[in-house]
Design a protein around this motif. Structure first.
Motif, PDB file in Angstrom:
ATOM      1  N   ILE A   1       4.217  16.899 -20.067  1.00  0.00           N
ATOM      2  CA  ILE A   1       3.414  16.879 -18.839  1.00  0.00           C
ATOM      3  C   ILE A   1       1.970  16.686 -19.289  1.00  0.00           C
ATOM      4  CG2 ILE A   1       2.670  18.179 -16.803  1.00  0.00           C
ATOM      5  CD1 ILE A   1       5.255  19.853 -17.118  1.00  0.00           C
ATOM      6  N   ALA A   2       1.267  15.813 -18.627  1.00  0.00           N
ATOM      7  CA  ALA A   2      -0.109  15.511 -19.044  1.00  0.00           C
ATOM      8  C   ALA A   2      -1.024  16.718 -18.852  1.00  0.00           C
ATOM      9  CB  ALA A   2      -0.645  14.337 -18.234  1.00  0.00           C
ATOM     10  N   PRO A   3      -1.784  17.056 -19.870  1.00  0.00           N
ATOM     11  CA  PRO A   3      -2.800  18.101 -19.708  1.00  0.00           C
ATOM     12  C   PRO A   3      -3.902  17.616 -18.760  1.00  0.00           C
ATOM     13  CG  PRO A   3      -2.340  17.683 -22.032  1.00  0.00           C
ATOM     14  CD  PRO A   3      -1.689  16.584 -21.249  1.00  0.00           C
ATOM     15  N   LEU A   4      -4.470  18.559 -18.031  1.00  0.00           N
ATOM     16  CA  LEU A   4      -5.600  18.242 -17.169  1.00  0.00           C
ATOM     17  C   LEU A   4      -6.859  18.224 -18.037  1.00  0.00           C
ATOM     18  CD1 LEU A   4      -6.372  17.821 -14.146  1.00  0.00           C
ATOM     19  CD2 LEU A   4      -6.931  20.265 -14.094  1.00  0.00           C
ATOM     20  N   PRO A   5      -7.645  17.163 -17.976  1.00  0.00           N
ATOM     21  CA  PRO A   5      -8.883  17.147 -18.767  1.00  0.00           C
ATOM     22  C   PRO A   5      -9.778  18.338 -18.390  1.00  0.00           C
ATOM     23  CG  PRO A   5      -8.411  14.967 -17.881  1.00  0.00           C
ATOM     24  CD  PRO A   5      -7.446  15.914 -17.228  1.00  0.00           C
ATOM     25  N   ARG A   6     -10.432  18.905 -19.375  1.00  0.00           N
ATOM     26  CA  ARG A   6     -11.274  20.091 -19.143  1.00  0.00           C
ATOM     27  C   ARG A   6     -12.315  19.852 -18.054  1.00  0.00           C
ATOM     28  NH1 ARG A   6     -11.417  23.656 -24.203  1.00  0.00           N
ATOM     29  NH2 ARG A   6      -9.188  23.636 -24.615  1.00  0.00           N
ATOM     30  N   ALA A   7     -12.859  18.660 -18.001  1.00  0.00           N
ATOM     31  CA  ALA A   7     -13.901  18.368 -17.006  1.00  0.00           C
ATOM     32  C   ALA A   7     -13.369  18.496 -15.579  1.00  0.00           C
ATOM     33  CB  ALA A   7     -14.462  16.968 -17.235  1.00  0.00           C
ATOM     34  N   LEU A   8     -12.052  18.367 -15.403  1.00  0.00           N
ATOM     35  CA  LEU A   8     -11.454  18.463 -14.067  1.00  0.00           C
ATOM     36  C   LEU A   8     -10.926  19.864 -13.749  1.00  0.00           C
ATOM     37  CD1 LEU A   8      -9.495  15.083 -13.979  1.00  0.00           C
ATOM     38  CD2 LEU A   8     -11.779  15.597 -13.069  1.00  0.00           C
ATOM     39  N   MET A   9     -10.952  20.748 -14.736  1.00  0.00           N
ATOM     40  CA  MET A   9     -10.445  22.113 -14.526  1.00  0.00           C
ATOM     41  C   MET A   9     -11.444  22.952 -13.747  1.00  0.00           C
ATOM     42  SD  MET A   9      -8.921  23.440 -18.098  1.00  0.00           S
ATOM     43  CE  MET A   9      -7.633  22.621 -18.944  1.00  0.00           C
ATOM     44  N   GLU A  10     -10.908  23.894 -12.981  1.00  0.00           N
ATOM     45  CA  GLU A  10     -11.754  24.896 -12.361  1.00  0.00           C
ATOM     46  C   GLU A  10     -12.448  25.660 -13.490  1.00  0.00           C
ATOM     47  OE1 GLU A  10      -9.321  27.352  -9.798  1.00  0.00           O
ATOM     48  OE2 GLU A  10      -8.456  25.587  -8.827  1.00  0.00           O
ATOM     49  N   PRO A  11     -13.668  26.107 -13.285  1.00  0.00           N
ATOM     50  CA  PRO A  11     -14.407  26.799 -14.357  1.00  0.00           C
ATOM     51  C   PRO A  11     -13.635  27.970 -14.968  1.00  0.00           C
ATOM     52  CG  PRO A  11     -15.873  26.313 -12.532  1.00  0.00           C
ATOM     53  CD  PRO A  11     -14.477  25.931 -12.090  1.00  0.00           C
ATOM     54  N   ARG A  12     -12.918  28.735 -14.155  1.00  0.00           N
ATOM     55  CA  ARG A  12     -12.155  29.867 -14.692  1.00  0.00           C
ATOM     56  C   ARG A  12     -11.141  29.399 -15.723  1.00  0.00           C
ATOM     57  NH1 ARG A  12      -7.724  33.745 -11.687  1.00  0.00           N
ATOM     58  NH2 ARG A  12      -7.367  35.059 -13.503  1.00  0.00           N
TER      59      ARG A  12
ATOM     60  N   SER B   1      -4.695  25.120 -26.780  1.00  0.00           N
ATOM     61  CA  SER B   1      -4.773  25.445 -25.354  1.00  0.00           C
ATOM     62  C   SER B   1      -3.965  24.499 -24.482  1.00  0.00           C
ATOM     63  CB  SER B   1      -6.233  25.442 -24.906  1.00  0.00           C
ATOM     64  OG  SER B   1      -6.811  24.176 -25.165  1.00  0.00           O
ATOM     65  N   THR B   2      -3.043  23.766 -25.071  1.00  0.00           N
ATOM     66  CA  THR B   2      -2.251  22.793 -24.313  1.00  0.00           C
ATOM     67  C   THR B   2      -1.561  23.446 -23.124  1.00  0.00           C
ATOM     68  OG1 THR B   2      -1.894  21.555 -26.350  1.00  0.00           O
ATOM     69  CG2 THR B   2      -0.444  21.036 -24.486  1.00  0.00           C
ATOM     70  N   LEU B   3      -1.002  24.639 -23.326  1.00  0.00           N
ATOM     71  CA  LEU B   3      -0.327  25.339 -22.235  1.00  0.00           C
ATOM     72  C   LEU B   3      -1.260  25.498 -21.034  1.00  0.00           C
ATOM     73  CD1 LEU B   3       1.767  27.185 -20.844  1.00  0.00           C
ATOM     74  CD2 LEU B   3       0.839  29.063 -22.199  1.00  0.00           C
ATOM     75  N   ILE B   4      -2.464  25.968 -21.251  1.00  0.00           N
ATOM     76  CA  ILE B   4      -3.418  26.188 -20.161  1.00  0.00           C
ATOM     77  C   ILE B   4      -3.797  24.860 -19.522  1.00  0.00           C
ATOM     78  CG2 ILE B   4      -5.650  27.179 -19.517  1.00  0.00           C
ATOM     79  CD1 ILE B   4      -3.473  29.168 -20.654  1.00  0.00           C
ATOM     80  N   GLU B   5      -4.021  23.856 -20.341  1.00  0.00           N
ATOM     81  CA  GLU B   5      -4.415  22.539 -19.826  1.00  0.00           C
ATOM     82  C   GLU B   5      -3.318  21.930 -18.956  1.00  0.00           C
ATOM     83  OE1 GLU B   5      -5.215  20.761 -23.577  1.00  0.00           O
ATOM     84  OE2 GLU B   5      -7.276  21.513 -23.660  1.00  0.00           O
ATOM     85  N   VAL B   6      -2.071  22.154 -19.307  1.00  0.00           N
ATOM     86  CA  VAL B   6      -0.967  21.630 -18.499  1.00  0.00           C
ATOM     87  C   VAL B   6      -0.791  22.461 -17.231  1.00  0.00           C
ATOM     88  CG1 VAL B   6       1.546  21.317 -18.419  1.00  0.00           C
ATOM     89  CG2 VAL B   6       0.237  20.475 -20.385  1.00  0.00           C
ATOM     90  N   LEU B   7      -0.796  23.780 -17.360  1.00  0.00           N
ATOM     91  CA  LEU B   7      -0.634  24.621 -16.166  1.00  0.00           C
ATOM     92  C   LEU B   7      -1.794  24.451 -15.188  1.00  0.00           C
ATOM     93  CD1 LEU B   7       0.859  27.956 -17.568  1.00  0.00           C
ATOM     94  CD2 LEU B   7       2.048  26.027 -16.517  1.00  0.00           C
TER      95      LEU B   7
ATOM     96  N   VAL C   1      10.710  23.415 -24.015  1.00  0.00           N
ATOM     97  CA  VAL C   1      11.313  22.206 -23.447  1.00  0.00           C
ATOM     98  C   VAL C   1      10.246  21.144 -23.169  1.00  0.00           C
ATOM     99  CG1 VAL C   1      12.496  21.293 -21.389  1.00  0.00           C
ATOM    100  CG2 VAL C   1      13.373  23.344 -22.536  1.00  0.00           C
ATOM    101  N   PHE C   2       9.088  21.576 -22.673  1.00  0.00           N
ATOM    102  CA  PHE C   2       8.021  20.638 -22.350  1.00  0.00           C
ATOM    103  C   PHE C   2       6.999  20.489 -23.479  1.00  0.00           C
ATOM    104  CE2 PHE C   2       9.854  21.484 -18.258  1.00  0.00           C
ATOM    105  CZ  PHE C   2       9.832  20.241 -17.643  1.00  0.00           C
ATOM    106  N   ASP C   3       7.273  21.098 -24.619  1.00  0.00           N
ATOM    107  CA  ASP C   3       6.450  20.997 -25.829  1.00  0.00           C
ATOM    108  C   ASP C   3       4.982  21.325 -25.542  1.00  0.00           C
ATOM    109  OD1 ASP C   3       5.993  20.694 -28.512  1.00  0.00           O
ATOM    110  OD2 ASP C   3       6.072  18.506 -28.504  1.00  0.00           O
ATOM    111  N   LEU C   4       4.763  22.555 -25.058  1.00  0.00           N
ATOM    112  CA  LEU C   4       3.422  22.984 -24.666  1.00  0.00           C
ATOM    113  C   LEU C   4       2.751  23.891 -25.683  1.00  0.00           C
ATOM    114  CD1 LEU C   4       4.054  23.753 -20.881  1.00  0.00           C
ATOM    115  CD2 LEU C   4       3.427  21.578 -21.969  1.00  0.00           C
ATOM    116  N   VAL C   5       3.486  24.320 -26.707  1.00  0.00           N
ATOM    117  CA  VAL C   5       2.938  25.248 -27.699  1.00  0.00           C
ATOM    118  C   VAL C   5       3.458  24.905 -29.089  1.00  0.00           C
ATOM    119  CG1 VAL C   5       2.691  27.181 -26.075  1.00  0.00           C
ATOM    120  CG2 VAL C   5       4.820  26.907 -27.350  1.00  0.00           C
ATOM    121  N   SER C   6       2.738  25.397 -30.086  1.00  0.00           N
ATOM    122  CA  SER C   6       3.214  25.256 -31.463  1.00  0.00           C
ATOM    123  C   SER C   6       4.336  26.245 -31.719  1.00  0.00           C
ATOM    124  CB  SER C   6       2.070  25.511 -32.449  1.00  0.00           C
ATOM    125  OG  SER C   6       1.117  24.492 -32.345  1.00  0.00           O
TER     126      SER C   6
END
Length: 189
Positions: A6-17, A32-38, A171-176
């Motif tokens: 699943i594509a990570p959301l670019p940091r610039a598009l993330m809510e500040p939190r 931080s791939t998990l956070i970027e995807v979620l 399954v979605f390869d979000l973490v090491s």
């Protein structure tokens, strides 16, 4: 490093939190791939942090230290490198000793009391590789020595959410992963 399905959301598009959470994950866990995807579904990320972690895991009926033993037991069995980095720090902060962290999952270790052993047995039954997991009458009796019914429900729910999340993460390869991870990496695209 993860290769997310699943594509990570670019940091610039993330809510500040969530940008701040991703930066903290980079510092503590090295990724931080998990956070970027979620962050693609910020309401689900908010539920995970505010509903599950803030209200159930860090609060709830059962002492946090006990839930840290449960969580670190599961992430160790699951071989989640990302999880183990953060879970180790959090367990230390909650009062789990370095000797206990080194011996996590070792039911014969003198570093654990019988309550910790009961929690580690529950983790072993709930873990991904144990497809025949069962809360036997013996395990039920052991848990009831230390926890009331509502506390057992809480421990079971915490283990279920963490185990389900581990499955999604792999399954979605979000973490090491560590070499012990029961779910292999996705095939190359």
């Amino acid at each position: 490093m993860p290769d997310p399905a699943i594509a990570p959301l670019p940091r610039a598009l993330m809510e500040p939190r969530w940008r701040a959470v991703a930066e903290t994950a980079d510092q503590i866990r090295g990724e931080s791939t998990l956070i970027e995807v979620l962050a693609q579904a910020p309401e689900l990320l908010a539920w995970y942090y505010d509903g599950f972690y803030a209200e159930v895991f860090f609060k709830g009926r059962v002492e946090r230290r006990v839930k840290e033993v449960l969580r670190l037991s599961l992430s160790t069995i699951h071989g989640c490198a990302f999880c183990n980095k953060g879970n180790t720090k959090s367990a230390l902060d909650a009062g789990v000793t370095p000797a206990q962290i080194d011996a996590i999952g070792d039911l014969s270790s003198p570093h654990f009391d019988d309550r910790d052993r009961a929690v580690m047995r529950l983790a072993a039954e709930m873990a991904l590789p144990n497809m025949q997991g069962e809360c036997t009458p013996e395990l039920q009796a052991e848990l009831r020595r230390f926890f009331d019914e509502a506390e057992i429900v809480e421990l079971a729910m915490v283990a279920a959410v963490l185990t389900g999340m581990a499955k999604m993460l792999f399954v979605f390869d979000l973490v090491s992963r560590e070499a012990t991870c029961p779910i292999g990496p996705r095939a190359s695209r």
